[in-house]
Design a protein around this motif. Structure first.
Motif, PDB file in Angstrom:
ATOM      1  N   GLN A   1       0.828  -1.200   0.000  1.00  0.00           N
ATOM      2  CA  GLN A   1       0.000   0.000   0.000  1.00  0.00           C
ATOM      3  C   GLN A   1       0.865   1.253   0.000  1.00  0.00           C
ATOM      4  O   GLN A   1       0.537   2.256  -0.647  1.00  0.00           O
ATOM      5  N   LEU A   2       1.980   1.192   0.726  1.00  0.00           N
ATOM      6  CA  LEU A   2       2.923   2.316   0.718  1.00  0.00           C
ATOM      7  C   LEU A   2       3.380   2.595  -0.707  1.00  0.00           C
ATOM      8  O   LEU A   2       3.438   3.757  -1.139  1.00  0.00           O
ATOM      9  N   ALA A   3       3.685   1.528  -1.448  1.00  0.00           N
ATOM     10  CA  ALA A   3       4.098   1.689  -2.845  1.00  0.00           C
ATOM     11  C   ALA A   3       2.958   2.219  -3.702  1.00  0.00           C
ATOM     12  O   ALA A   3       3.159   3.079  -4.569  1.00  0.00           O
ATOM     13  N   ALA A   4       1.744   1.716  -3.472  1.00  0.00           N
ATOM     14  CA  ALA A   4       0.580   2.169  -4.249  1.00  0.00           C
ATOM     15  C   ALA A   4       0.283   3.639  -3.999  1.00  0.00           C
ATOM     16  O   ALA A   4      -0.241   4.332  -4.869  1.00  0.00           O
TER      17      ALA A   4
ATOM     18  N   SER B   1       5.037  -3.533  11.161  1.00  0.00           N
ATOM     19  CA  SER B   1       5.660  -2.354  11.753  1.00  0.00           C
ATOM     20  C   SER B   1       5.379  -1.109  10.923  1.00  0.00           C
ATOM     21  O   SER B   1       5.030  -0.049  11.463  1.00  0.00           O
ATOM     22  N   VAL B   2       5.515  -1.226   9.599  1.00  0.00           N
ATOM     23  CA  VAL B   2       5.219  -0.101   8.721  1.00  0.00           C
ATOM     24  C   VAL B   2       3.757   0.306   8.847  1.00  0.00           C
ATOM     25  O   VAL B   2       3.417   1.499   8.888  1.00  0.00           O
ATOM     26  N   GLY B   3       2.883  -0.681   8.937  1.00  0.00           N
ATOM     27  CA  GLY B   3       1.465  -0.386   9.117  1.00  0.00           C
ATOM     28  C   GLY B   3       1.180   0.362  10.406  1.00  0.00           C
ATOM     29  O   GLY B   3       0.349   1.289  10.431  1.00  0.00           O
ATOM     30  N   GLU B   4       1.846  -0.022  11.491  1.00  0.00           N
ATOM     31  CA  GLU B   4       1.654   0.654  12.775  1.00  0.00           C
ATOM     32  C   GLU B   4       2.120   2.107  12.707  1.00  0.00           C
ATOM     33  O   GLU B   4       1.484   3.003  13.278  1.00  0.00           O
ATOM     34  N   ILE B   5       3.210   2.348  12.015  1.00  0.00           N
ATOM     35  CA  ILE B   5       3.716   3.718  11.883  1.00  0.00           C
ATOM     36  C   ILE B   5       2.757   4.573  11.073  1.00  0.00           C
ATOM     37  O   ILE B   5       2.441   5.718  11.445  1.00  0.00           O
ATOM     38  N   ARG B   6       2.255   4.036   9.974  1.00  0.00           N
ATOM     39  CA  ARG B   6       1.302   4.804   9.172  1.00  0.00           C
ATOM     40  C   ARG B   6       0.001   5.051   9.932  1.00  0.00           C
ATOM     41  O   ARG B   6      -0.609   6.119   9.820  1.00  0.00           O
TER      42      ARG B   6
ATOM     43  N   PHE C   1      11.332   3.919   2.232  1.00  0.00           N
ATOM     44  CA  PHE C   1      11.608   2.544   2.642  1.00  0.00           C
ATOM     45  C   PHE C   1      12.572   1.920   1.651  1.00  0.00           C
ATOM     46  O   PHE C   1      12.328   1.909   0.439  1.00  0.00           O
ATOM     47  N   THR C   2      13.694   1.381   2.163  1.00  0.00           N
ATOM     48  CA  THR C   2      14.643   0.683   1.303  1.00  0.00           C
ATOM     49  C   THR C   2      15.470  -0.279   2.150  1.00  0.00           C
ATOM     50  O   THR C   2      15.159  -0.529   3.312  1.00  0.00           O
ATOM     51  N   SER C   3      16.524  -0.853   1.560  1.00  0.00           N
ATOM     52  CA  SER C   3      17.327  -1.875   2.227  1.00  0.00           C
ATOM     53  C   SER C   3      18.811  -1.587   2.036  1.00  0.00           C
ATOM     54  O   SER C   3      19.202  -0.860   1.114  1.00  0.00           O
TER      55      SER C   3
END
Length: 473
Positions: free
Chosen positions: A59-62, A248-253, A269-271
């Motif tokens: 969803q972050l990408a979308a 974790s990303v979902g909780e932050i958003r 977001f990357t690696s």
């Protein structure tokens, strides 16, 4: 002498204090930079993952921009992080490989990090997670522009339970600020702790412009996952860990939305590099890329990259032009009106790319070992120079229990040119068909060697600086 001890999971946060000082509210964007460890290019659903689901990251990408050709300049922990945080090739900074508990050096305090760049412009700055740029006090994040720090000083496998070097490493320290508050014997709650500390930082700084650097310790081995995600994926431990990072990303958003901060927050977001392939089922997905972590083939240096900022970055945009983590610092400096570092950096502002535009191409370089220039990337073209690299021997049976297999080594004897738009697996040399492209990329490489040197060709550079070193008294 201080006494350190192991803390129960639920009690750690009651001992931590936030020393951030208030600043006036600002219209500048909040920035959250999430950096995974050893996450492969194909580990997100939007990049082709199978065996686990990453709905929040998808969803972050979308909701923003997804890069298909985003690189790190060094396919190993310390070097990659130094480059990203300073906008500078880490070989220029005399930082190579992955520092451990024996290292007496780290990122030179004279270098300028993203945190220092933004802090000079009124931002509150915090890091949660893995640092890996020097574990001595003078190199810790609180000495490099971060107001607060909670996490590990180096990789989570640098502890007594390492499968290949048992008891070589000392107990794994958990640090708050610049003090060790515990030694970890169990990492099951680590991703959850990082998430909760990130939420706490956001809550405390909701009225101020802030920069949060969340550097997850996983999916780097050893893999640990909390009870809430254990056994949830089809794939096994690696998939479980990926699902918890996605949570974790979902909780932050969710926290940003709750506080009304979503519209004024840029999330990246990357690696740090590709998958550690010798760990078999405990490593990520190459999805057709060649090799992995520890190599300058695309499987080692091409990583997922997502940029999301509602109303400022087009939703669902896919950017195919090449960019690199060294570009993050100058991009954030330009966006926030913050000053660039005084010392030379190598990255450039890629905000137009993030918004979906095409820009003039620039060469990017891939380094490994002690200042070996192993490849140059220019748009869809990649030139790989003769060097020795590691690989999994053909026919090797990989494991799924956290125990790595042994690498073998191949010596590449001649330079190879690839058209990555047609050959992402780097299988077909096209040097003979494109001599002008070959000459152009060789010219870029010669300029880089003059500037930063190259151990492979024996050239000493003129533009390198020194790492920071502790006193040996």
């Amino acid at each position: 002498m201080a006494t350190y001890f192991l803390l129960p999971f639920v009690s750690l946060f009651t001992l931590l204090t936030d020393l951030n000082q208030p600043v006036e509210p600002s219209e500048r964007p909040n920035i959250i930079l999430i950096f995974a460890d050893d996450m492969a290019y194909g580990d997100l659903g939007s990049y082709g993952a199978v065996g686990w689901e990453t709905p929040h990251l998808d969803q972050l990408a979308a909701d923003g921009a997804r890069f298909t050709q985003f690189y790190v300049p060094h396919a190993v922990c310390t070097a990659s992080r130094a480059a990203m945080l300073t906008g500078t090739y880490s070989n220029r900074l005399e930082l190579y490989g992955a520092l451990d508990h024996t290292a007496n050096h780290g990122l030179n305090p004279e270098e300028t990090t993203i945190a220092e760049t933004l802090k000079s412009n009124g931002y509150q700055t915090g890091i949660v997670g893995k640092w890996h740029l020097g574990h001595h006090k003078e190199f810790l994040p609180t000495q490099q522009g971060f107001d607060s720090y909670f996490g590990l000083p180096y990789s989570n496998d640098m502890w007594p339970n390492h499968p290949e070097t048992k008891n070589y490493y000392p107990p794994l320290p958990l640090i708050a600020g610049d003090s060790t508050i515990a030694y970890l014997e169990d990492q099951r709650e680590l991703t959850s702790w990082y998430t909760y500390k990130s939420l706490e930082f956001i809550e405390k700084n909701k009225e101020k412009p802030f920069f949060l650097y969340l550097a997850h310790s996983m999916p780097h081995v050893p893999l640990f996952v909390s009870e809430k995600f254990a056994g949830k994926s089809e794939q096994g431990a690696y998939g479980d860990v990926m699902m918890e990072i996605d949570w974790s990303v979902g909780e932050i958003r969710k926290k940003l939305k709750e506080l009304g901060l979503s519209e004024n927050t840029l999330i990246i977001f990357t690696s740090d590099n590709g998958p550690w392939l010798s760990y078999g089922g405990h490593a990520g997905l190459q999805v057709g890329l060649k090799e992995g972590k520890g190599t300058s083939w695309d499987g080692g240096i091409r990583v997922p990259a997502i940029f999301t900022w509602p109303g400022k970055i087009p939703a669902g945009m896919v950017q195919n032009q090449a960019a690199m983590t060294i570009d993050i610092l100058p991009t954030l400096a330009k966006l926030t009106g913050s000053p660039l570092p005084k010392l030379k950096i190598d990255g450039a502002d890629i905000w137009p790319l993030i918004q979906g535009k095409k820009t003039e191409l620039k060469p990017y370089f891939a380094y490994y070992n002690t200042n070996e220039l192993q490849a140059v990337i220019y748009g869809k073209w990649k030139l790989v120079f003769p060097h020795t690299y590691r690989t999994i021997p053909s026919g090797t049976e990989l494991r799924n229990d956290g125990i790595p297999v042994k690498y073998s080594y191949i010596k590449l004897e001649t330079p190879l040119l690839f058209d990555l738009s047609l050959d992402k697996g780097e299988t077909t040399d096209v040097s003979a068909q494109y001599p002008e492209i070959l000459a152009q990329l060789n010219g870029f490489a010669d300029q880089a060697r003059t500037d930063m040197g190259d151990k492979l060709t024996g050239i000493e550079g003129t533009g390198n600086r020194k790492a920071g070193r502790i006193s040996q008294e």
